[in-house]
Design a protein around this motif. Structure first.
Motif, PDB file in Angstrom:
ATOM      1  N   VAL A  17      44.538  26.754  20.912  1.00 13.28           N
ATOM      2  CA  VAL A  17      45.696  26.931  20.148  1.00 13.28           C
ATOM      3  C   VAL A  17      46.649  27.513  20.288  1.00 13.28           C
ATOM      4  N   GLY A  18      48.209  26.711  20.696  1.00 13.61           N
ATOM      5  CA  GLY A  18      49.085  27.777  21.008  1.00 13.61           C
ATOM      6  C   GLY A  18      48.669  27.484  23.017  1.00 13.61           C
ATOM      7  N   PRO A  19      49.631  27.955  23.747  1.00 14.71           N
ATOM      8  CA  PRO A  19      50.130  28.691  24.905  1.00 14.71           C
ATOM      9  C   PRO A  19      48.988  29.153  25.380  1.00 14.71           C
ATOM     10  N   LEU A  20      47.809  28.890  26.442  1.00 16.52           N
ATOM     11  CA  LEU A  20      47.210  29.977  27.129  1.00 16.52           C
ATOM     12  C   LEU A  20      47.315  29.318  28.835  1.00 16.52           C
ATOM     13  N   PRO A  21      48.795  29.900  29.248  1.00 18.28           N
ATOM     14  CA  PRO A  21      48.836  29.496  30.664  1.00 18.28           C
ATOM     15  C   PRO A  21      47.811  30.219  31.416  1.00 18.28           C
ATOM     16  N   ALA A  22      47.447  31.595  31.820  1.00 19.82           N
ATOM     17  CA  ALA A  22      46.974  32.145  32.765  1.00 19.82           C
ATOM     18  C   ALA A  22      45.496  31.844  32.448  1.00 19.82           C
ATOM     19  N   LEU A  23      44.957  31.833  31.233  1.00 19.08           N
ATOM     20  CA  LEU A  23      43.911  30.436  31.067  1.00 19.08           C
ATOM     21  C   LEU A  23      43.371  29.144  31.722  1.00 19.08           C
ATOM     22  N   GLU A  24      44.788  28.932  31.871  1.00 24.91           N
ATOM     23  CA  GLU A  24      44.292  27.665  31.855  1.00 24.91           C
ATOM     24  C   GLU A  24      44.425  27.413  33.820  1.00 24.91           C
ATOM     25  N   ASP A  25      45.454  28.181  34.084  1.00 22.21           N
ATOM     26  CA  ASP A  25      45.447  27.998  35.775  1.00 22.21           C
ATOM     27  C   ASP A  25      44.218  28.900  36.090  1.00 22.21           C
ATOM     28  N   GLU A  26      43.845  29.381  35.545  1.00 18.92           N
ATOM     29  CA  GLU A  26      42.102  29.771  36.257  1.00 18.92           C
ATOM     30  C   GLU A  26      40.899  28.139  35.885  1.00 18.92           C
ATOM     31  N   LEU A  27      40.967  27.717  35.065  1.00 22.57           N
ATOM     32  CA  LEU A  27      40.301  26.654  34.986  1.00 22.57           C
ATOM     33  C   LEU A  27      40.393  25.976  35.409  1.00 22.57           C
ATOM     34  N   CYS A  28      41.984  25.470  35.842  1.00 25.05           N
ATOM     35  CA  CYS A  28      42.078  23.915  36.779  1.00 25.05           C
ATOM     36  C   CYS A  28      41.977  24.405  37.948  1.00 25.05           C
ATOM     37  N   GLY A  29      41.572  26.580  38.173  1.00 24.90           N
ATOM     38  CA  GLY A  29      41.101  26.517  40.241  1.00 24.90           C
ATOM     39  C   GLY A  29      39.789  26.772  40.237  1.00 24.90           C
ATOM     40  N   LEU A  30      39.156  26.378  39.359  1.00 28.70           N
ATOM     41  CA  LEU A  30      37.386  25.901  39.465  1.00 28.70           C
ATOM     42  C   LEU A  30      37.036  24.557  39.882  1.00 28.70           C
ATOM     43  N   GLY A  31      36.378  24.693  41.343  1.00 29.04           N
ATOM     44  CA  GLY A  31      36.349  23.447  41.703  1.00 29.04           C
ATOM     45  C   GLY A  31      34.505  22.923  41.181  1.00 29.04           C
ATOM     46  N   ALA A  32      34.080  21.207  41.288  1.00 27.95           N
ATOM     47  CA  ALA A  32      32.598  21.359  40.684  1.00 27.95           C
ATOM     48  C   ALA A  32      32.470  21.357  42.276  1.00 27.95           C
ATOM     49  N   ALA A  33      32.791  22.170  43.323  1.00 27.33           N
ATOM     50  CA  ALA A  33      31.977  22.016  44.477  1.00 27.33           C
ATOM     51  C   ALA A  33      31.555  23.511  44.786  1.00 27.33           C
ATOM     52  N   GLY A  34      32.567  24.031  43.626  1.00 29.99           N
ATOM     53  CA  GLY A  34      31.434  26.091  43.646  1.00 29.99           C
ATOM     54  C   GLY A  34      33.081  26.773  44.141  1.00 29.99           C
ATOM     55  N   ALA A  35      34.227  26.099  45.047  1.00 31.72           N
ATOM     56  CA  ALA A  35      35.470  26.379  44.922  1.00 31.72           C
ATOM     57  C   ALA A  35      36.521  27.039  44.596  1.00 31.72           C
ATOM     58  N   TRP A  36      36.977  28.414  44.660  1.00 31.65           N
ATOM     59  CA  TRP A  36      37.320  29.155  43.419  1.00 31.65           C
ATOM     60  C   TRP A  36      38.707  28.304  44.104  1.00 31.65           C
ATOM     61  N   SER A  37      39.960  28.052  44.142  1.00 32.31           N
ATOM     62  CA  SER A  37      41.412  27.750  44.233  1.00 32.31           C
ATOM     63  C   SER A  37      42.680  28.524  43.636  1.00 32.31           C
ATOM     64  N   GLY A  38      41.903  29.236  42.449  1.00 30.55           N
ATOM     65  CA  GLY A  38      43.293  28.927  41.626  1.00 30.55           C
ATOM     66  C   GLY A  38      43.837  30.483  42.103  1.00 30.55           C
ATOM     67  N   PRO A  39      45.094  30.835  41.186  1.00 31.09           N
ATOM     68  CA  PRO A  39      45.437  32.555  41.142  1.00 31.09           C
ATOM     69  C   PRO A  39      44.676  33.328  40.839  1.00 31.09           C
ATOM     70  N   GLY A  40      45.232  34.606  41.484  1.00 36.48           N
ATOM     71  CA  GLY A  40      44.249  35.863  41.488  1.00 36.48           C
ATOM     72  C   GLY A  40      43.301  36.570  42.779  1.00 36.48           C
TER      73      GLY A  40
END
Length: 424
Positions: free
Chosen positions: A371-394
């Motif tokens: 619902v509406g823009p959620l940029p910080a959350l979406e950046d974190e979701l896109c940083g979660l890798g299927a192999a368990g790697a974290w490559s997002g912000p923060g």
């Protein structure tokens, strides 16, 4: 801003007179449109649509052409048509900002007859044409759209060999090309970044209102309006297209609402954030991610109060909180913030990636709406890798983990309860 001006136009106009300036047909420059200081050879202007990139490039070229007689320039557009229509003949192009310039279409040249300066038009589709000539200065527009940016740049840099200080200006709205990101991160490159809103004094208010309402905070808006590099990471569990395909402006009536809390271990300014996500369940088994109320660097008393405020704001019937780090303390802190709060603690008995994968699959099946823009959350979701790697912000995807708990509660509990998650 005329070609020969040396005084910043805004110095001649009070800031509150901007509307009068626009009504009079005057252009009020902002600092991001002025050449950066320093002994640079490449100036990269990365900015959103409407920032004034074209006028900046045209004014830079026109000023040099009139102040340095006999200078030779290269003008590179994505295509020949773009170079002519935008860089030369456009409303902010060379002919608009330089009274003495003459366009010779047959020769693909802009000429200043008073002093012999000239600018030749090139297409990025034909990088080989830049191999022969030599230039004092060059301006490349919308470089992110060039079909072969590295080839154009390599030929262009070798052609910038006239005079005592050849210089190159690249203006573009960014796309996540590796070569463009490398230029932006080069310490020897003078990089200016800007947003559409930075040039609001020269833009119609209805335009700004419309684009911000339609795209503000979305992936497209962050790229096209805010001038950010937005990209999907290979192997990530979430892709940005899934958010955009199912984004809505307002949530429908919800059958239930939950607030999910992913508490940090410890407290203080350097501790991980406390992820706080609000989500609800609507008709047809569709979940709606309503709000991100994540807080950073707060004590347990304060983040628990933030969770209670979110529950009260959205009339949540349940607060789901991860209890792996001090479960009884987490419960007591939340209840202390609101004695009537319904709290359920959940413990993870499998890895974080294993918990996130079934939630990611819900997006693929069209079961989740943002619902509406959620940029910080979406950046974190896109940083979660299927192999368990974290490559997002923060340091940690605390928002993403809270979302996983919220959607697990709404869509994956019950008869088909997710393995590895148990209520206490």
């Amino acid at each position: 801003m005329s070609a020969g001006d040396t005084k910043h136009p805004s110095e001649a106009l009070p800031y509150d007179a901007n509307e009068m300036a626009i009504a009079a047909g005057l252009y009020v420059a902002h600092d991001g449109q002025l050449p950066p200081p320093g002994d640079w050879t490449t100036w990269l202007l990365l900015a959103g649509r409407g920032y004034g990139k074209t006028r900046t490039g045209a004014t830079w070229i026109a000023t040099l052409a009139t102040s340095r007689p006999g200078s030779h320039f290269a003008l590179i557009g994505a295509t020949h048509a773009d170079a002519r229509a935008v860089m030369v003949e456009g409303e902010a192009g060379l002919l608009a900002v330089s009274d003495g310039a003459v366009f010779q279409p047959g020769r693909r040249r802009v000429y200043w007859p008073d002093n012999g300066s000239s600018a030749t038009l090139y297409s990025a589709e034909e990088p080989g044409l830049l191999r022969g000539p030599s230039f004092h200065f060059a301006w490349g527009d919308e470089a992110a759209r060039w079909s072969d940016g590295p080839a154009v740049l390599s030929n262009l840099r070798m052609a910038l060999r006239l005079g005592d200080h050849p210089r190159l200006l690249l203006t573009t709205t960014p796309l996540p090309h590796a070569w463009l990101k490398a230029i932006a991160s080069d310490a020897q490159v003078a990089t200016t970044r800007g947003r559409t809103a930075d040039n609001q004094v020269n833009l119609p208010l209805p335009f700004l209102a419309d684009v911000n309402r339609a795209y503000g905070g979305t992936s497209l808006g962050r790229q096209e309006l805010d001038g950010e590099f937005i990209e999907d990471r290979e192997g990530a569990l979430w892709q940005r297209a899934s958010f955009e395909a199912h984004r809505i402006g307002t949530a429908p009536p919800l059958l239930r609402v939950v607030v999910a809390v992913d508490p940090p271990a410890g407290e203080g300014a350097k501790v991980d954030a406390c992820g706080i996500i609000v989500a609800g369940l609507g008709a047809g088994g569709i979940a709606y991610v309503v709000a991100d109320r994540t807080v950073q660097g707060l004590s347990p008393e304060n983040w628990s109060r933030a969770g209670a405020h979110a529950a009260d704001e959205f009339s949540a019937d349940l607060v789901v909180a991860e209890g792996n780090n001090g479960g009884s303390m987490v419960r007591s802190m939340l209840v202390a913030a609101d004695s009537e709060m319904n709290v359920r603690l959940v413990h993870a008995t499998v890895g974080k990636t294993a918990r996130a994968e079934p939630v990611s699959a819900l997006y693929g099946r069209g079961k989740v709406r943002h619902v509406g823009p959620l940029p910080a959350l979406e950046d974190e979701l896109c940083g979660l890798g299927a192999a368990g790697a974290w490559s997002g912000p923060g340091r940690s995807p605390d928002r993403a983990y809270a979302l996983v708990w919220a959607l697990t509660e709404l869509l994956l509990r019950g008869p088909r309860r997710e393995p590895g998650v148990r209520a206490l």
